[in-house]
Design a protein around this motif. Structure first.
Motif, PDB file in Angstrom:
ATOM      1  N   CYS A 358       0.825  -1.211   0.000  1.00 59.70           N
ATOM      2  CA  CYS A 358       0.000   0.000   0.000  1.00 59.70           C
ATOM      3  C   CYS A 358       0.856   1.256   0.000  1.00 59.70           C
ATOM      4  O   CYS A 358       0.396   2.322  -0.383  1.00 59.70           O
ATOM      5  N   GLY A 359       2.098   1.147   0.461  1.00 61.71           N
ATOM      6  CA  GLY A 359       2.989   2.301   0.423  1.00 61.71           C
ATOM      7  C   GLY A 359       2.803   3.290   1.549  1.00 61.71           C
ATOM      8  O   GLY A 359       3.381   4.378   1.527  1.00 61.71           O
ATOM      9  N   ILE A 360       2.010   2.940   2.556  1.00 56.94           N
ATOM     10  CA  ILE A 360       1.783   3.878   3.657  1.00 56.94           C
ATOM     11  C   ILE A 360       3.091   4.117   4.417  1.00 56.94           C
ATOM     12  O   ILE A 360       3.418   5.248   4.783  1.00 56.94           O
ATOM     13  N   ALA A 363       5.359   6.485   2.427  1.00 59.67           N
ATOM     14  CA  ALA A 363       4.951   7.885   2.478  1.00 59.67           C
ATOM     15  C   ALA A 363       5.239   8.495   3.845  1.00 59.67           C
ATOM     16  O   ALA A 363       5.406   9.697   3.978  1.00 59.67           O
ATOM     17  N   LEU A 381       8.521  12.885 -10.080  1.00 59.37           N
ATOM     18  CA  LEU A 381       7.579  12.962  -8.980  1.00 59.37           C
ATOM     19  C   LEU A 381       8.133  12.283  -7.729  1.00 59.37           C
ATOM     20  O   LEU A 381       7.680  12.524  -6.620  1.00 59.37           O
TER      21      LEU A 381
ATOM     22  N   LEU B  10      -3.206  12.168  -8.693  1.00 58.65           N
ATOM     23  CA  LEU B  10      -2.576  11.092  -7.936  1.00 58.65           C
ATOM     24  C   LEU B  10      -3.714  10.191  -7.484  1.00 58.65           C
ATOM     25  O   LEU B  10      -4.563  10.602  -6.684  1.00 58.65           O
ATOM     26  N   SER B  44      -0.229   6.024   0.077  1.00 54.58           N
ATOM     27  CA  SER B  44       1.139   6.189  -0.400  1.00 54.58           C
ATOM     28  C   SER B  44       1.350   7.542  -1.072  1.00 54.58           C
ATOM     29  O   SER B  44       2.412   7.807  -1.602  1.00 54.58           O
ATOM     30  N   VAL B  45       0.327   8.397  -1.028  1.00 51.66           N
ATOM     31  CA  VAL B  45       0.512   9.765  -1.530  1.00 51.66           C
ATOM     32  C   VAL B  45       1.353  10.513  -0.510  1.00 51.66           C
ATOM     33  O   VAL B  45       0.968  10.654   0.652  1.00 51.66           O
ATOM     34  N   ASP B  46       2.516  10.942  -0.941  1.00 53.63           N
ATOM     35  CA  ASP B  46       3.411  11.670  -0.058  1.00 53.63           C
ATOM     36  C   ASP B  46       3.173  13.161  -0.255  1.00 53.63           C
ATOM     37  O   ASP B  46       2.819  13.606  -1.350  1.00 53.63           O
ATOM     38  N   LEU B  48       5.446  15.145  -0.467  1.00 58.70           N
ATOM     39  CA  LEU B  48       6.464  15.513  -1.457  1.00 58.70           C
ATOM     40  C   LEU B  48       6.008  15.222  -2.881  1.00 58.70           C
ATOM     41  O   LEU B  48       6.377  15.944  -3.807  1.00 58.70           O
ATOM     42  N   HIS B  49       5.181  14.179  -3.061  1.00 61.48           N
ATOM     43  CA  HIS B  49       4.616  13.935  -4.396  1.00 61.48           C
ATOM     44  C   HIS B  49       3.860  15.177  -4.850  1.00 61.48           C
ATOM     45  O   HIS B  49       4.019  15.656  -5.977  1.00 61.48           O
ATOM     46  N   ARG B  52       6.172  18.235  -5.356  1.00 62.75           N
ATOM     47  CA  ARG B  52       7.001  18.062  -6.553  1.00 62.75           C
ATOM     48  C   ARG B  52       6.167  18.293  -7.821  1.00 62.75           C
ATOM     49  O   ARG B  52       6.660  18.826  -8.802  1.00 62.75           O
ATOM     50  N   ARG B  83      -2.836  14.632   4.231  1.00 69.25           N
ATOM     51  CA  ARG B  83      -1.672  15.202   3.540  1.00 69.25           C
ATOM     52  C   ARG B  83      -2.109  16.330   2.621  1.00 69.25           C
ATOM     53  O   ARG B  83      -1.425  17.346   2.515  1.00 69.25           O
TER      54      ARG B  83
END
Lengths: 391, 121
Positions: A358-360, A363, A381, B10, B44-46, B48-49, B52, B83
């Motif tokens: 999931c990438g949590i 992030a 990005l 995103l 997973s949305v940062d 920084l994404h 950027r 975020r």
């Protein structure tokens, strides 16, 4: 639907509810070696298939490993034993209580719960009431709040049993969901046999002249006894077990199933750990056992998927950049991250077998030490560029 | 810099990604000035994404994730929303319009809504 030949896999089943026995039988029939930990005093069933090992007096003290290679740490007497299993299935069931606060009425000679009424039918203590004249039982569902599915169905069965013992039965309900074939059949037979169904919005219950009076807008119903269904609540072992296994518990106190798209019944927030039956849903016995079959099928599909190469992105830690802040350990919703010592470096580590991709964690990582492998984000990005790292 | 200038999306691949796939299955394509980036989960949305993307020249950034209670990673959608709010506060502080970053909840069946949003923009 058979496990891969030559690779016998084990499943750990936790709980003593009827669902657990059903799950044990179904898993054993599929050829899995089952380690069954009832976790509470329970009568062991007479005949279990040979590939089932039951540990009646065992206490679960921890669960190591990951999906595909769990290890249940079990205390038996002094020793701690490790039971291996590729997956875990939890079928704790639920607990019952008489919701006195909701009803505002204590149990007594004129107020019974359905199990009490059935017990009295069985040991014939209602005989005097049933024989000397036409006794009238008032069964009250949804009073002071919706009655759970399980206890409502139990009350229906009790009403029918009373009617079959020649009592008059009036069943008050506000919102009775008859949404399955067995329930449809049951309510139809009850009507045919003479149980009176009475829908209400607001009622008043009074005890007068040795009887129970229910005043509904349509009129007054006099009866001899009031039958009030019990309420269900989460099994007391739910929270401790959830804490031990790092599982999520919903706001209602039951295990939270992560089956958003309705395609993986019983899946929890941890890969390879499944919940079945009334420890995560409000269901009558039939529906709970049906749920067990769905969950066992879902678990079987998962165990088969272990034989295929993993697909999809997974998180990977650049271990020499890790600052051991435990942020990933804290934020991973799937309990896949931990800080361990490997090859001389103590740093975060994400177990691939447990990762949902999931990438949590990626992030959240304050030093961008975690990246999702197999996930293509345009390079312009990506947040790991020069100048944004605080190292 | 290889991105369209107008809008960067995103997207959580489990909800918005599915909705886009449904839209594309009906033969429709994204407008040429929209760049779509699928992420595995809203979580997973940062920050920084997003920053950027603005730095790279995007006029607007959308973050599309699941509805409350529909995230397979339990709270990925909430992280995404937080975020976005954080970036909005930052943009406010430096005098850029906070409306340049938008969070929207979406479900896989909302292809028609997605189309309407893209047309509105």
């Amino acid at each position: 639907m058979n496990p891969m030949p030559g690779r016998p896999r084990g499943v750990i089943v936790l709980g003593a509810a009827p669902e657990a026995l059903c799950a044990v039988r179904e898993l054993a029939a599929l050829g899995y070696a089952v380690a069954w930990l009832p976790l509470e005093e329970a009568q062991a069933p007479a005949a279990l298939p040979p590939n089932v090992a039951i540990y009646p007096a065992a206490e679960l003290v921890g669960l190591g490993g990951y999906a595909g290679a769990f290890c249940a740490q079990v205390r038996r007497g002094e020793a701690i034993e490790c039971l291996p299993g590729a997956a875990v299935l939890i079928a704790l069931g639920n607990a019952r209580c008489y919701p006195q606060e909701r009803y505002g009425l204590p149990l007594g000679p004129r107020v019974l719960t359905p199990p009490q009424a059935r017990q009295r039918l069985k040991d014939r203590t209602l005989e005097a009431l049933l024989s000397h004249r036409k006794a009238h039982f008032l069964v009250m569902l949804d009073w002071g709040g919706e009655t759970s599915r399980e206890t409502a169905v139990e009350a229906l069965h009790t009403a029918r049993a009373l009617r079959q013992n020649h009592a008059e039965v009036t069943l008050f309900y506000r919102d009775l969901k008859v949404d399955s074939a067995p329930l449809e059949r049951l309510t139809r037979r009850m009507r045919e046999e003479g149980v009176v169904f009475c829908r209400y919005i607001e009622v008043e219950v009074r005890f007068e002249e040795g009887g129970v009076h229910i005043a509904a807008p349509d009129g007054l119903v006099r009866g001899d006894m009031l039958i009030l269904p019990e309420a269900v609540q989460p099994h007391p072992a739910t929270l401790p077990l959830a804490a031990l296994l790092k599982l999520r518990v919903g706001k209602d106190g039951y295990f939270q199933e992560v089956n958003v798209r309705q395609v993986r019944p019983g899946l929890t927030n941890r890969k390879g750990i499944y919940v079945a039956g009334r420890c995560h849903m409000d269901a009558d016995r039939e529906a709970a056992l049906e749920d067990v079959s769905h969950v066992v099928a879902s678990l079987d599909a998962f165990l088969h998927s272990l034989d295929e190469p993993p697909s999809g992105p997974t998180a990977e830690v650049e271990r020499d950049r890790c600052i051991r802040c435990l942020t990933c350990v804290r934020t991973c919703p799937h309990a896949a991250a931990e800080v361990v010592e490997r090859e001389g470096i103590t740093a975060a580590y994400v177990e691939k077998a447990a990762c949902w991709g999931c990438g949590i964690c990626a992030a959240h990582c304050p030093v961008q030490a975690i990246a999702l492998k197999g996930q293509a984000v345009p390079s312009w990005l990506a947040p790991t560029a020069q100048g944004v790292s605080i190292r | 810099m290889s991105m369209a200038q107008r809008l960067l999306v995103l997207a959580c691949s489990r909800s918005a990604g599915e909705a886009l796939a449904a839209l594309e299955a009906t033969g429709q394509t994204l407008p040429p000035d929209v760049t779509w980036v699928n992420l595995p989960c809203g979580g997973s949305v940062d920050v920084l994404h997003i920053l950027r993307a603005l730095e790279a020249g995007a006029e607007k950034v959308w973050v599309l994730a699941c509805y409350e209670g529909a995230c397979e990673s339990l709270e990925g959608n909430r992280w995404a929303e937080k975020r976005v709010q954080w970036v909005q506060a930052l943009l406010q502080e430096i005098g850029l319009g906070p409306e340049r970053v938008v969070f929207r909840a979406i479900s896989p069946t909302m292809a028609a809504d997605l189309k309407a949003w893209l047309e509105e923009e």
